[in-house]
Enzyme design. Structure first.
Site, short mmCIF file in Angstrom:
data_model
loop_
_atom_site.label_atom_id
_atom_site.label_comp_id
_atom_site.label_asym_id
_atom_site.label_seq_id
_atom_site.Cartn_x
_atom_site.Cartn_y
_atom_site.Cartn_z
N HIS A 50 -9.78 -4.71 0.67
CA HIS A 50 -10.34 -4.25 1.95
C HIS A 50 -11.39 -3.16 1.76
O HIS A 50 -11.75 -2.46 2.71
CB HIS A 50 -9.21 -3.74 2.85
CG HIS A 50 -8.14 -4.76 3.08
ND1 HIS A 50 -8.31 -5.87 3.89
CD2 HIS A 50 -6.88 -4.86 2.59
CE1 HIS A 50 -7.20 -6.60 3.90
NE2 HIS A 50 -6.32 -6.00 3.11
N GLY A 82 0.82 -1.20 0.00
CA GLY A 82 0.00 0.00 0.00
C GLY A 82 0.85 1.25 0.00
O GLY A 82 1.65 1.50 -0.90
N PRO A 100 -2.90 -3.92 -1.82
CA PRO A 100 -4.05 -4.77 -1.48
C PRO A 100 -5.29 -3.98 -1.07
O PRO A 100 -6.27 -4.58 -0.61
CB PRO A 100 -3.51 -5.57 -0.29
CG PRO A 100 -2.60 -4.61 0.40
CD PRO A 100 -1.95 -3.79 -0.70
N GLU A 101 -5.30 -2.66 -1.25
CA GLU A 101 -6.37 -1.84 -0.71
C GLU A 101 -7.75 -2.28 -1.17
O GLU A 101 -8.71 -2.32 -0.36
CB GLU A 101 -6.15 -0.37 -1.11
CG GLU A 101 -5.04 0.34 -0.34
CD GLU A 101 -3.68 0.20 -0.98
OE1 GLU A 101 -2.78 0.99 -0.66
OE2 GLU A 101 -3.50 -0.73 -1.82
N LEU A 102 -7.91 -2.61 -2.46
CA LEU A 102 -9.24 -2.93 -2.98
C LEU A 102 -9.83 -4.16 -2.30
O LEU A 102 -11.05 -4.27 -2.13
CB LEU A 102 -9.15 -3.15 -4.50
CG LEU A 102 -10.48 -3.12 -5.28
CD1 LEU A 102 -11.22 -1.81 -5.05
CD2 LEU A 102 -10.23 -3.34 -6.76
#
Length: 257
Positions: A148, A121, A144-146
């Site tokens: 979450h 991120g 990996p934001e998407l």
């Protein structure tokens, strides 16, 4: 070496080493570390004794991204006043994070990243914001934001410019982790070395850059960022401006002042 709790600052001759120092949190970026790092980069740029900067992470990771626990109050605010304060805190943090990512291209001195372990991120964004990146063999870089339910927003501008549209969309949409070898293949890293040689390799790069004429190095970095997104003709005009400016700094038969 100076210690501001979350950030270690060490001078090695003309190279300043900044080490994010929250190893128990994988150097996740809270407000204190973000502000300390922003201030340290600006201070290094102002210091005439510093010619190049290295950015590293303590422990087993470079930087795991934003400290999500610090955002808990934003989500779980109670009444209207709490919600208003939480919204303002989130806005302030967004501006602080943007300023941190922006400063890498604003300062004149080159920044060499030394990234190992997790760089996720916002941590991946920091790694890419560096002018050069040395990757340890353990590097795991990703967005990996998407996964979450959030957007890799602030880091996206730099990512698209470095790897191109399709690869950048793949990284932010699938959220897959990139290892050191693929980071090198994608042009995200300049070298891959064993973790135990990571910091010394990054410092060695910085030491080489520190030997060059200061005004010429600073002008090189400024021009590099200036022409990166300009159309060809405007980029050539900017290059001509820098060429003429550097000639004005030179003595006859001498070096830049």
């Amino acid at each position: 070496m100076t210690d501001t709790a979350s950030l270690l600052v060490e001078d090695r001759a003309s190279v300043r080493v900044l080490t994010m120092n929250r190893p128990d949190k994988r150097n996740a970026l809270d407000n204190a570390l973000t502000q300390a790092l922003l201030g340290a980069l600006q201070a290094a740029d102002r210091d005439p004794a510093v010619k190049a900067i290295v950015l590293a992470g303590a422990g087993k990771a470079f930087c795991a991204g934003a400290d999500v626990k610090e955002f808990g109050g934003f989500v779980h605010a109670g009444g209207a006043d709490d919600a208003s304060r939480a919204a303002q805190a989130a806005l302030d943090r967004a501006h602080l994070t943007t300023n941190l990512h922006r400063v890498f291209s604003q300062i004149a001195k080159p920044v060499i990243g030394a990234a190992h372990g997790y760089a996720m991120g916002g941590g991946a964004g920091l790694a890419l914001a560096c002018d050069m990146l040395v990757a340890g063999e353990s590097l795991k870089l990703g967005y990996p934001e998407l996964k979450h339910g959030i957007v890799a927003a602030i880091v996206m501008a730099n990512l698209v410019r470095q790897v191109g549209r399709k690869t950048a969309f793949e990284l932010v949409s699938l959220g897959e982790t990139v290892d050191a070898a693929r980071a090198l293949a994608l042009g995200l890293a300049n070298r891959v070395v064993p973790d135990e040689a990571l910091l010394e390799t990054a410092v060695a790069f910085a030491e080489r850059l520190a030997t060059f004429d200061g005004p010429a190095m600073n002008a090189t970095k400024r021009l590099f960022h200036r022409v990166a997104d300009l159309p060809l003709q405007q980029a050539l005009d900017a290059s001509l401006d820098t060429n003429l400016m550097m000639r004005s700094f030179r003595k006859e038969g001498g070096k830049a002042q």
